[in-house]
Scaffold this motif. Structure first.
Motif, PDB file in Angstrom:
ATOM      1  N   LYS A  95     -19.555  -3.184  10.706  1.00 41.14           N
ATOM      2  CA  LYS A  95     -18.532  -3.503  11.703  1.00 41.14           C
ATOM      3  C   LYS A  95     -17.757  -4.763  11.343  1.00 41.14           C
ATOM      4  O   LYS A  95     -16.581  -4.892  11.663  1.00 41.14           O
ATOM      5  CB  LYS A  95     -19.212  -3.674  13.067  1.00 41.14           C
ATOM      6  CG  LYS A  95     -18.272  -3.614  14.225  1.00 41.14           C
ATOM      7  CD  LYS A  95     -19.049  -3.545  15.516  1.00 41.14           C
ATOM      8  CE  LYS A  95     -18.093  -3.405  16.689  1.00 41.14           C
ATOM      9  NZ  LYS A  95     -18.814  -3.299  17.952  1.00 41.14           N
ATOM     10  N   SER A  96     -18.402  -5.677  10.608  1.00 42.50           N
ATOM     11  CA  SER A  96     -17.717  -6.919  10.227  1.00 42.50           C
ATOM     12  C   SER A  96     -16.724  -6.700   9.086  1.00 42.50           C
ATOM     13  O   SER A  96     -16.008  -7.619   8.713  1.00 42.50           O
ATOM     14  CB  SER A  96     -18.744  -7.963   9.787  1.00 42.50           C
ATOM     15  OG  SER A  96     -19.386  -7.524   8.602  1.00 42.50           O
ATOM     16  N   ARG A  97     -16.691  -5.483   8.519  1.00 36.58           N
ATOM     17  CA  ARG A  97     -15.770  -5.098   7.435  1.00 36.58           C
ATOM     18  C   ARG A  97     -16.087  -5.817   6.119  1.00 36.58           C
ATOM     19  O   ARG A  97     -15.266  -5.842   5.218  1.00 36.58           O
ATOM     20  CB  ARG A  97     -14.297  -5.350   7.805  1.00 36.58           C
ATOM     21  CG  ARG A  97     -13.863  -4.874   9.160  1.00 36.58           C
ATOM     22  CD  ARG A  97     -13.910  -3.386   9.320  1.00 36.58           C
ATOM     23  NE  ARG A  97     -12.943  -2.747   8.430  1.00 36.58           N
ATOM     24  CZ  ARG A  97     -13.007  -1.489   8.035  1.00 36.58           C
ATOM     25  NH1 ARG A  97     -13.994  -0.740   8.431  1.00 36.58           N
ATOM     26  NH2 ARG A  97     -12.109  -0.984   7.242  1.00 36.58           N
ATOM     27  N   HIS A  98     -17.272  -6.404   5.983  1.00 36.46           N
ATOM     28  CA  HIS A  98     -17.665  -7.059   4.740  1.00 36.46           C
ATOM     29  C   HIS A  98     -18.245  -5.995   3.811  1.00 36.46           C
ATOM     30  O   HIS A  98     -19.310  -5.441   4.076  1.00 36.46           O
ATOM     31  CB  HIS A  98     -18.702  -8.145   5.025  1.00 36.46           C
ATOM     32  CG  HIS A  98     -19.153  -8.857   3.794  1.00 36.46           C
ATOM     33  ND1 HIS A  98     -18.398  -9.824   3.194  1.00 36.46           N
ATOM     34  CD2 HIS A  98     -20.261  -8.696   3.024  1.00 36.46           C
ATOM     35  CE1 HIS A  98     -19.043 -10.253   2.106  1.00 36.46           C
ATOM     36  NE2 HIS A  98     -20.178  -9.568   1.986  1.00 36.46           N
ATOM     37  N   ARG A 110      -8.136  -0.606  16.481  1.00 36.70           N
ATOM     38  CA  ARG A 110      -9.309  -0.038  15.803  1.00 36.70           C
ATOM     39  C   ARG A 110      -9.087   1.458  15.611  1.00 36.70           C
ATOM     40  O   ARG A 110      -8.685   2.157  16.520  1.00 36.70           O
ATOM     41  CB  ARG A 110     -10.546  -0.278  16.634  1.00 36.70           C
ATOM     42  CG  ARG A 110     -11.809  -0.049  15.845  1.00 36.70           C
ATOM     43  CD  ARG A 110     -12.893  -0.992  16.355  1.00 36.70           C
ATOM     44  NE  ARG A 110     -13.980  -1.130  15.421  1.00 36.70           N
ATOM     45  CZ  ARG A 110     -13.986  -1.989  14.412  1.00 36.70           C
ATOM     46  NH1 ARG A 110     -12.945  -2.747  14.196  1.00 36.70           N
ATOM     47  NH2 ARG A 110     -15.020  -2.092  13.613  1.00 36.70           N
ATOM     48  N   THR A 141      -8.172 -13.589  12.269  1.00 36.04           N
ATOM     49  CA  THR A 141      -9.185 -13.542  13.315  1.00 36.04           C
ATOM     50  C   THR A 141      -8.609 -13.186  14.672  1.00 36.04           C
ATOM     51  O   THR A 141      -9.340 -12.740  15.542  1.00 36.04           O
ATOM     52  CB  THR A 141      -9.913 -14.893  13.424  1.00 36.04           C
ATOM     53  OG1 THR A 141      -8.957 -15.912  13.663  1.00 36.04           O
ATOM     54  CG2 THR A 141     -10.684 -15.171  12.153  1.00 36.04           C
ATOM     55  N   ARG A 191      -6.242  -7.828  14.247  1.00 34.10           N
ATOM     56  CA  ARG A 191      -6.660  -6.940  13.169  1.00 34.10           C
ATOM     57  C   ARG A 191      -6.057  -5.555  13.304  1.00 34.10           C
ATOM     58  O   ARG A 191      -6.392  -4.651  12.556  1.00 34.10           O
ATOM     59  CB  ARG A 191      -8.174  -6.800  13.152  1.00 34.10           C
ATOM     60  CG  ARG A 191      -8.869  -8.034  12.664  1.00 34.10           C
ATOM     61  CD  ARG A 191     -10.309  -7.758  12.466  1.00 34.10           C
ATOM     62  NE  ARG A 191     -10.934  -8.954  11.907  1.00 34.10           N
ATOM     63  CZ  ARG A 191     -12.104  -8.971  11.357  1.00 34.10           C
ATOM     64  NH1 ARG A 191     -12.806  -7.874  11.287  1.00 34.10           N
ATOM     65  NH2 ARG A 191     -12.608 -10.079  10.885  1.00 34.10           N
TER      66      ARG A 191
END
Length: 153
Positions: free
Chosen positions: A70-73, A17, A11, A14
């Motif tokens: 955007k949350s990469r889920h 971007r 968290t 990362r």
């Protein structure tokens, strides 16, 4: 102790971007169109879908991948070809053929100058089972016309 947890926590870091393959906001390396197998290669690998046996799909197949927000889920999804039900005129058969056709096949039919020319010039892997049987019907009709012309002359 807490400093090491914070440093390696997902968290908190990362990466930059956009760094790495497929790291834009909505894509991943595995879901980008370039990384998915091409239609023809997938068809040769046996990944055709049953609908392709009942229409002119121009080698298009159902493709699978992930939707990545955007949350990469990652969420599984599929891309289906754009299929329309149309009636096409066959000059050789002198009849209308009503079938399901991919929009890419419609453009190819128009480009080739009609259904008969499309069937004659397209690879078997792009035609599918329905297209091959239609091609054989057109070829048989042409052969019968030639035989009639040869007998009358």
């Amino acid at each position: 102790m807490f400093a090491s947890l914070i440093r390696w926590s997902r968290t908190t870091y990362r990466g930059a971007r956009g760094s790495g393959a497929g790291r834009s906001g909505n894509t991943d390396a595995r879901s980008s169109k370039a990384s998915r197998p091409t239609e023809v290669l997938a068809a040769h690998a046996g990944h055709t879908f049953k609908r392709a046996q009942r229409g002119l799909y121009d080698g298009r197949i159902v493709q699978f991948g992930n939707t990545i927000p955007k949350s990469r889920h990652k969420t599984s999804r599929k891309w289906t070809p754009n299929i329309q039900r149309t009636t096409l005129w066959s000059e050789t058969l002198q009849e209308y053929v009503t079938t399901r056709v991919a929009t890419s096949a419609m453009r190819s039919i128009e480009k080739h100058g009609g259904l008969d020319q499309y069937l004659a010039r397209t690879k078997e892997s792009h035609l599918g089972e329905f297209g091959r049987t239609l091609r054989m019907r057109v070829a048989r009709a042409l052969r019968d016309k030639r035989m009639e012309n040869a007998q009358s002359a």
